[in-house]
Enzyme design. Structure first.
Site, PDB file in Angstrom:
ATOM      1  N   ASP A  50     -30.642 -25.204   1.928  1.00 55.58           N
ATOM      2  CA  ASP A  50     -31.638 -25.824   2.802  1.00 55.58           C
ATOM      3  C   ASP A  50     -32.332 -24.756   3.637  1.00 55.58           C
ATOM      4  O   ASP A  50     -31.779 -24.266   4.615  1.00 55.58           O
ATOM      5  CB  ASP A  50     -30.952 -26.854   3.702  1.00 55.58           C
ATOM      6  CG  ASP A  50     -31.930 -27.529   4.670  1.00 55.58           C
ATOM      7  OD1 ASP A  50     -33.143 -27.289   4.539  1.00 55.58           O
ATOM      8  OD2 ASP A  50     -31.468 -28.281   5.543  1.00 55.58           O
ATOM      9  N   GLU A 128     -29.896   6.209  10.029  1.00 58.02           N
ATOM     10  CA  GLU A 128     -28.746   6.627  10.835  1.00 58.02           C
ATOM     11  C   GLU A 128     -28.508   5.606  11.964  1.00 58.02           C
ATOM     12  O   GLU A 128     -28.863   5.849  13.116  1.00 58.02           O
ATOM     13  CB  GLU A 128     -28.990   8.013  11.431  1.00 58.02           C
ATOM     14  CG  GLU A 128     -29.169   9.102  10.388  1.00 58.02           C
ATOM     15  CD  GLU A 128     -29.476  10.466  11.003  1.00 58.02           C
ATOM     16  OE1 GLU A 128     -29.295  11.480  10.317  1.00 58.02           O
ATOM     17  OE2 GLU A 128     -29.916  10.508  12.180  1.00 58.02           O
ATOM     18  N   GLU A 130     -26.864   3.831  14.927  1.00 61.03           N
ATOM     19  CA  GLU A 130     -25.856   4.094  15.948  1.00 61.03           C
ATOM     20  C   GLU A 130     -25.334   2.768  16.485  1.00 61.03           C
ATOM     21  O   GLU A 130     -26.021   1.750  16.412  1.00 61.03           O
ATOM     22  CB  GLU A 130     -26.458   4.929  17.083  1.00 61.03           C
ATOM     23  CG  GLU A 130     -26.918   6.299  16.629  1.00 61.03           C
ATOM     24  CD  GLU A 130     -27.757   7.038  17.665  1.00 61.03           C
ATOM     25  OE1 GLU A 130     -27.814   8.276  17.605  1.00 61.03           O
ATOM     26  OE2 GLU A 130     -28.369   6.358  18.516  1.00 61.03           O
ATOM     27  N   GLU A 186     -21.050   9.730  19.305  1.00 65.16           N
ATOM     28  CA  GLU A 186     -22.384  10.041  19.808  1.00 65.16           C
ATOM     29  C   GLU A 186     -22.312  10.408  21.295  1.00 65.16           C
ATOM     30  O   GLU A 186     -21.243  10.553  21.868  1.00 65.16           O
ATOM     31  CB  GLU A 186     -23.338   8.860  19.581  1.00 65.16           C
ATOM     32  CG  GLU A 186     -24.216   9.011  18.336  1.00 65.16           C
ATOM     33  CD  GLU A 186     -25.174  10.195  18.443  1.00 65.16           C
ATOM     34  OE1 GLU A 186     -25.400  10.694  19.562  1.00 65.16           O
ATOM     35  OE2 GLU A 186     -25.692  10.618  17.401  1.00 65.16           O
ATOM     36  N   GLU A 193     -21.712   7.030  15.337  1.00 67.95           N
ATOM     37  CA  GLU A 193     -22.683   7.047  14.241  1.00 67.95           C
ATOM     38  C   GLU A 193     -21.945   7.369  12.956  1.00 67.95           C
ATOM     39  O   GLU A 193     -21.079   8.245  12.920  1.00 67.95           O
ATOM     40  CB  GLU A 193     -23.764   8.099  14.499  1.00 67.95           C
ATOM     41  CG  GLU A 193     -24.831   8.181  13.431  1.00 67.95           C
ATOM     42  CD  GLU A 193     -25.906   9.222  13.743  1.00 67.95           C
ATOM     43  OE1 GLU A 193     -26.206  10.050  12.860  1.00 67.95           O
ATOM     44  OE2 GLU A 193     -26.419   9.210  14.871  1.00 67.95           O
ATOM     45  N   HIS A 242     -32.536   6.406  13.506  1.00 69.58           N
ATOM     46  CA  HIS A 242     -33.464   7.401  12.980  1.00 69.58           C
ATOM     47  C   HIS A 242     -33.529   7.256  11.463  1.00 69.58           C
ATOM     48  O   HIS A 242     -32.503   7.069  10.805  1.00 69.58           O
ATOM     49  CB  HIS A 242     -33.007   8.814  13.339  1.00 69.58           C
ATOM     50  CG  HIS A 242     -32.826   9.012  14.815  1.00 69.58           C
ATOM     51  ND1 HIS A 242     -32.003   9.969  15.349  1.00 69.58           N
ATOM     52  CD2 HIS A 242     -33.350   8.353  15.874  1.00 69.58           C
ATOM     53  CE1 HIS A 242     -32.032   9.904  16.670  1.00 69.58           C
ATOM     54  NE2 HIS A 242     -32.844   8.929  17.009  1.00 69.58           N
ATOM     55  N   ARG A 315     -36.985  17.148  19.216  1.00 75.21           N
ATOM     56  CA  ARG A 315     -36.431  15.801  19.248  1.00 75.21           C
ATOM     57  C   ARG A 315     -37.112  14.887  20.262  1.00 75.21           C
ATOM     58  O   ARG A 315     -36.760  13.718  20.370  1.00 75.21           O
ATOM     59  CB  ARG A 315     -34.918  15.865  19.508  1.00 75.21           C
ATOM     60  CG  ARG A 315     -34.159  16.513  18.368  1.00 75.21           C
ATOM     61  CD  ARG A 315     -32.670  16.615  18.636  1.00 75.21           C
ATOM     62  NE  ARG A 315     -32.002  17.330  17.561  1.00 75.21           N
ATOM     63  CZ  ARG A 315     -31.514  16.768  16.466  1.00 75.21           C
ATOM     64  NH1 ARG A 315     -31.622  15.464  16.323  1.00 75.21           N
ATOM     65  NH2 ARG A 315     -30.932  17.482  15.528  1.00 75.21           N
ATOM     66  N   GLU A 335     -38.472  12.622   9.780  1.00 77.68           N
ATOM     67  CA  GLU A 335     -37.541  11.752  10.495  1.00 77.68           C
ATOM     68  C   GLU A 335     -38.297  10.922  11.531  1.00 77.68           C
ATOM     69  O   GLU A 335     -38.809  11.458  12.512  1.00 77.68           O
ATOM     70  CB  GLU A 335     -36.459  12.578  11.186  1.00 77.68           C
ATOM     71  CG  GLU A 335     -35.469  11.744  11.980  1.00 77.68           C
ATOM     72  CD  GLU A 335     -34.570  12.588  12.865  1.00 77.68           C
ATOM     73  OE1 GLU A 335     -33.585  12.036  13.400  1.00 77.68           O
ATOM     74  OE2 GLU A 335     -34.854  13.794  13.046  1.00 77.68           O
ATOM     75  N   ARG A 337     -38.161   8.497  14.569  1.00 76.00           N
ATOM     76  CA  ARG A 337     -37.077   8.429  15.530  1.00 76.00           C
ATOM     77  C   ARG A 337     -37.086   7.189  16.435  1.00 76.00           C
ATOM     78  O   ARG A 337     -36.207   7.036  17.265  1.00 76.00           O
ATOM     79  CB  ARG A 337     -37.079   9.692  16.400  1.00 76.00           C
ATOM     80  CG  ARG A 337     -36.750  10.951  15.615  1.00 76.00           C
ATOM     81  CD  ARG A 337     -36.798  12.197  16.488  1.00 76.00           C
ATOM     82  NE  ARG A 337     -35.884  12.145  17.611  1.00 76.00           N
ATOM     83  CZ  ARG A 337     -34.573  12.403  17.547  1.00 76.00           C
ATOM     84  NH1 ARG A 337     -34.011  12.728  16.385  1.00 76.00           N
ATOM     85  NH2 ARG A 337     -33.818  12.343  18.630  1.00 76.00           N
TER      86      ARG A 337
END
Length: 447
Positions: A50, A128, A130, A186, A193, A242, A315, A335, A337
């Protein structure tokens, strides 16, 4: 693997029950469980359910939906009892007429992946996610979580309960077919992670869901609560997801992001890919950072990106290009982020790819890299001179951006887009009308 091989494996694994799994529009895993004796019939005819009771699915007058098993996603759930061994498969959703259901998040990702397959490309992602582990019985009124350890980034202690739990998690995930590379503590207390090897986007999305409910199941066995909430604790780092991305040539197996002659070892296609995601970043936020709480994480000071730009190794940038290692051409990647693990990975990867393809198809040029610049230390005037803009500051702001973005709307499709927006605006309104602890403490006696 075909149907006969699956039936054989189920028998060899002594499986008694099978979970037919899919997600609603928000990414919550839904499951239809059945005794294994019905598997042969389900493989032939599918399983009906359903759809009107599932977030973002059919209206009540058109509620019948059919699940079709993706045989290649079969795995045994390692935490299930040997006496009632369980396995799971992911499913695709079809209408009674036999057409793919437009509101199926997994189907949306498959649609856009089919388009790049026609170009001879494969979209690889290494997510990745976390997460936090909290004490299961050490909360105030059940809503103020307490981290279960005192570790920090990459910390190790042979007596640390976190190591024991992480080891159990990695063993379970390995048994379920995820190629786990590393697991580590982390930055924040109780934060962890577990990274697994990149895969094509569909398998990567399946892997994210597998990791999330496996982590929750194993944590519960240790008396802990696992949370993928982006910012569960005030004043410490939040949890991101990430995403390391690249495009490969399906015929040659070559990484289409790599160019040996470029200073950053990036191809023109890679630069346009990056430019597309930066161009659509503010609208992307509505899907990859999809909750009210997501915007408590996306603030300066906690390693989460806030400003829209790209860089090598930096970063603080929205997109980071990891350092190139000689001879590892296939490892060149971008990457992204700002996604977080509260997102529906099927929808997140769909819009990420749609934004990138828009950049490629329009031959967009990437802005200058923000190398050796800590964007958090710049004032607004300095950022403006560099042409750096900001992500939305709230879910409502990101949803307004998403509503204006035809590229991402088209990738999701009208049905899925409308269902998603309806659910997200309801979430925002519920939050907007709620009186919080902060307001009581701040204004009750002073107003």
């Amino acid at each position: 693997m075909d149907s006969k091989e699956l039936l054989k494996r189920v028998k060899e694994d002594n499986v008694k029950f099978l979970s037919l799994q899919f997600t609603d529009v928000l990414g919550a895993v839904k499951s239809v469980d059945m005794p294994i004796r019905h598997l042969e019939d389900v493989l032939k005819d599918g399983a009906w359910f359903d759809g009107s009771s599932v977030e973002g699915f059919a209206r009540i007058q058109e509620s019948d939906m059919r699940l079709k098993v993706d045989i290649d996603t079969y795995v045994v759930l390692p935490w299930s009892s040997p006496d009632s061994r369980r396995a799971r498969v992911f499913c695709d959703i079809y209408t009674p007429g036999g057409e793919p259901f437009e509101g199926d998040p997994r189907g949306a990702l498959k649609r856009i992946l089919k388009k790049i397959d026609e170009r001879g490309w494969k979209f690889n992602i290494g997510p990745e996610p976390e997460f936090f582990l909290f004490k299961g019985d050490a909360t105030t009124n059940g809503i103020h979580p307490v981290p279960h350890d005192l570790g920090g980034y990459f910390d190790f202690s042979s007596f640390d309960e976190a190591v024991v739990v992480r080891t159990a998690l990695m063993e379970a995930l390995d048994q379920m077919g995820l190629d786990v590379e590393v697991g580590h503590h982390e930055v924040a207390l109780g934060q962890h992670e577990i990274d697994f090897r990149f895969a094509d986007a569909l398998k990567a999305a399946d892997n994210v869901l597998t990791l999330k409910y496996t982590v929750k199941a194993i944590a519960a066995q240790h008396g802990l609560v696992a949370s993928f909430m982006p910012k569960p604790v005030y004043g410490i780092n939040g949890s991101g997801m990430h995403c390391h991305q690249s495009l490969f040539d399906t015929k040659t197996g070559n990484n289409l992001f790599f160019d040996a002659k470029d200073e950053a070892h990036l191809s023109p296609l890679a630069y346009s890919f990056i430019a597309g995601q930066l161009e659509h970043a503010r609208a992307l936020a509505g899907v990859v950072a999809p909750t009210v709480n997501s915007y408590k994480r996306l603030v300066p000071g906690y390693e989460a990106p806030v400003y829209i730009g790209w860089a090598q190794q930096n970063r603080s940038a929205l997109i980071r290009i990891p350092r190139y290692t000689e001879g590892r051409d296939k490892a060149v990647r971008a990457e992204l982020r700002f996604p977080d693990p509260s997102s529906n990975p099927y929808l997140a990867f769909t819009v990420m790819l749609a934004a990138a393809l828009d950049g490629i198809d329009k031959n967009m040029k990437a802005s200058k890299p923000l190398n050796n610049i800590n964007l958090y230390h710049l004032n607004k005037e300095e950022r403006t001179k560099l042409g750096v803009t900001e992500l939305p500051g709230s879910l409502a702001e990101s949803l307004h951006e998403l509503e204006k973005n035809d590229v991402l709307k088209s990738a999701l499709g009208d049905y899925l887009f409308e269902a998603y927006m309806r659910a997200k605006w309801e979430e925002w309104d519920e939050f907007r009308l709620r009186v919080t602890d902060f307001e009581i403490q701040r204004y009750l006696e002073t107003a």
